[in-house]
Design a protein around this motif. Structure first.
Motif, PDB file in Angstrom:
ATOM      1  N   UNK A  51       0.935  -0.839   0.119  1.00  0.00           N
ATOM      2  CA  UNK A  51      -0.040  -0.438  -0.188  1.00  0.00           C
ATOM      3  C   UNK A  51       0.956   1.283   0.138  1.00  0.00           C
ATOM      4  N   UNK A  52       1.104   1.994  -1.299  1.00  0.00           N
ATOM      5  CA  UNK A  52       2.163   2.967  -0.888  1.00  0.00           C
ATOM      6  C   UNK A  52       0.906   4.766  -1.773  1.00  0.00           C
ATOM      7  N   UNK A  53       1.742   5.562  -0.717  1.00  0.00           N
ATOM      8  CA  UNK A  53       0.346   6.321  -0.703  1.00  0.00           C
ATOM      9  C   UNK A  53       1.411   7.512  -2.240  1.00  0.00           C
ATOM     10  N   UNK A  54       0.475   7.705  -3.266  1.00  0.00           N
ATOM     11  CA  UNK A  54       1.148   8.706  -3.555  1.00  0.00           C
ATOM     12  C   UNK A  54       1.881  10.118  -3.639  1.00  0.00           C
ATOM     13  N   UNK A  55       1.585  10.888  -3.234  1.00  0.00           N
ATOM     14  CA  UNK A  55       1.593  11.788  -2.611  1.00  0.00           C
ATOM     15  C   UNK A  55       2.775  11.997  -2.147  1.00  0.00           C
ATOM     16  N   UNK A  56       2.921  11.198  -0.452  1.00  0.00           N
ATOM     17  CA  UNK A  56       3.751  11.538   0.346  1.00  0.00           C
ATOM     18  C   UNK A  56       5.167  11.042  -0.345  1.00  0.00           C
ATOM     19  N   UNK A  57       4.445   9.583  -1.406  1.00  0.00           N
ATOM     20  CA  UNK A  57       5.509   8.385  -1.954  1.00  0.00           C
ATOM     21  C   UNK A  57       5.863   7.660  -0.896  1.00  0.00           C
ATOM     22  N   UNK A  58       5.477   7.723   0.577  1.00  0.00           N
ATOM     23  CA  UNK A  58       5.580   6.280   1.347  1.00  0.00           C
ATOM     24  C   UNK A  58       4.926   4.743   1.095  1.00  0.00           C
ATOM     25  N   UNK A  59       6.048   4.347   1.399  1.00  0.00           N
ATOM     26  CA  UNK A  59       4.789   2.938   1.847  1.00  0.00           C
ATOM     27  C   UNK A  59       4.217   2.293   2.844  1.00  0.00           C
ATOM     28  N   UNK A  60       2.786   2.604   3.275  1.00  0.00           N
ATOM     29  CA  UNK A  60       2.107   2.386   4.568  1.00  0.00           C
ATOM     30  C   UNK A  60       2.291   0.662   4.801  1.00  0.00           C
ATOM     31  N   UNK A  61       2.693   0.356   6.179  1.00  0.00           N
ATOM     32  CA  UNK A  61       2.716  -0.624   6.602  1.00  0.00           C
ATOM     33  C   UNK A  61       1.477  -1.287   7.303  1.00  0.00           C
ATOM     34  N   UNK A  62       1.088  -2.459   7.304  1.00  0.00           N
ATOM     35  CA  UNK A  62       0.093  -3.005   8.365  1.00  0.00           C
ATOM     36  C   UNK A  62       0.098  -1.922   9.447  1.00  0.00           C
ATOM     37  N   UNK A  63       0.790  -1.794  10.396  1.00  0.00           N
ATOM     38  CA  UNK A  63       1.268  -1.144  11.792  1.00  0.00           C
ATOM     39  C   UNK A  63       0.581  -0.115  11.845  1.00  0.00           C
ATOM     40  N   UNK A  64       0.820   1.138  11.018  1.00  0.00           N
ATOM     41  CA  UNK A  64      -0.084   1.769  10.576  1.00  0.00           C
ATOM     42  C   UNK A  64      -1.798   1.653   9.652  1.00  0.00           C
ATOM     43  N   UNK A  65      -2.029   0.798   9.478  1.00  0.00           N
ATOM     44  CA  UNK A  65      -3.618   1.075   9.287  1.00  0.00           C
ATOM     45  C   UNK A  65      -4.700   1.364   9.638  1.00  0.00           C
ATOM     46  N   UNK A  66      -5.525   2.401   9.249  1.00  0.00           N
ATOM     47  CA  UNK A  66      -6.775   1.875   9.928  1.00  0.00           C
ATOM     48  C   UNK A  66      -7.803   1.535   9.456  1.00  0.00           C
ATOM     49  N   UNK A  67      -8.239   0.933  10.456  1.00  0.00           N
ATOM     50  CA  UNK A  67     -10.030   0.507  10.724  1.00  0.00           C
ATOM     51  C   UNK A  67     -10.369   0.200   8.889  1.00  0.00           C
ATOM     52  N   UNK A  68     -10.665   0.990   8.056  1.00  0.00           N
ATOM     53  CA  UNK A  68     -11.862   2.352   7.216  1.00  0.00           C
ATOM     54  C   UNK A  68      -9.875   0.794   5.997  1.00  0.00           C
ATOM     55  N   UNK A  69      -8.731   1.281   5.868  1.00  0.00           N
ATOM     56  CA  UNK A  69      -7.569   0.822   5.422  1.00  0.00           C
ATOM     57  C   UNK A  69      -7.896  -0.281   5.392  1.00  0.00           C
ATOM     58  N   UNK A  70      -8.056  -1.350   6.468  1.00  0.00           N
ATOM     59  CA  UNK A  70      -7.987  -2.858   6.658  1.00  0.00           C
ATOM     60  C   UNK A  70      -9.198  -3.330   5.817  1.00  0.00           C
ATOM     61  N   UNK A  71      -9.926  -2.651   6.141  1.00  0.00           N
ATOM     62  CA  UNK A  71     -11.656  -3.751   5.612  1.00  0.00           C
ATOM     63  C   UNK A  71     -11.257  -2.989   3.540  1.00  0.00           C
ATOM     64  N   UNK A  72     -10.659  -1.911   3.141  1.00  0.00           N
ATOM     65  CA  UNK A  72     -10.699  -1.884   1.900  1.00  0.00           C
ATOM     66  C   UNK A  72      -9.465  -3.276   1.396  1.00  0.00           C
ATOM     67  N   UNK A  73      -8.016  -3.414   2.000  1.00  0.00           N
ATOM     68  CA  UNK A  73      -7.272  -3.935   1.815  1.00  0.00           C
ATOM     69  C   UNK A  73      -8.016  -5.703   1.338  1.00  0.00           C
TER      70      UNK A  73
END
Length: 116
Positions: A51-73
């Motif tokens: 999971x990567x942010x296209x704006x700040x160009x960082x990889x978002x690891x599962x440790x920092x996922x929110x519940x919404x992101x987890x559901x989307x994944x």
């Protein structure tokens, strides 16, 4: 042995907020591992995602996922159709097998004739 490649299965836009910059420009990419060697090509059943942010160009690891992101994944993970695990032999494999059979046949012939 050979080299390992990550083949892209799908790229999906995720409209959740990035935990780093709070923009809604995320991309979820699913990969399948392919092994390439001199004798064969193999597609494994091993899947991975990023999971990567296209704006700040960082990889978002599962440790920092929110519940919404987890559901989307989880939603996109169910929709991914991986390739079937397959081993495809290359021409060099067949050359080695044929030469091995010919060598074994020659040795057996020579032993039976009493030459060795």
């Amino acid at each position: 042995m050979g080299r390992s490649e990550q083949h892209i299965l799908s790229q999906n836009p995720v409209t959740n907020n990035c935990p780093e910059c709070f923009n809604q420009d995320l991309t979820l990419t699913f990969y399948q591992k392919h092994l390439r060697g001199n004798l064969f090509d193999r597609i494994t059943s091993e899947l991975s995602h990023e999971l990567k942010c296209n704006t700040c160009d960082t990889v978002i690891y599962p440790v920092s996922w929110t519940d919404d992101i987890e559901r989307s994944v989880e939603y996109y993970q169910k929709a991914v159709k991986p390739e079937k695990p397959v081993v495809k032999f290359r021409p060099l494999f067949f050359v080695v097998v044929i030469l091995g059979i010919l060598l074994a046949g020659t040795l057996i012939y020579l032993v039976l004739r009493g030459a060795i």
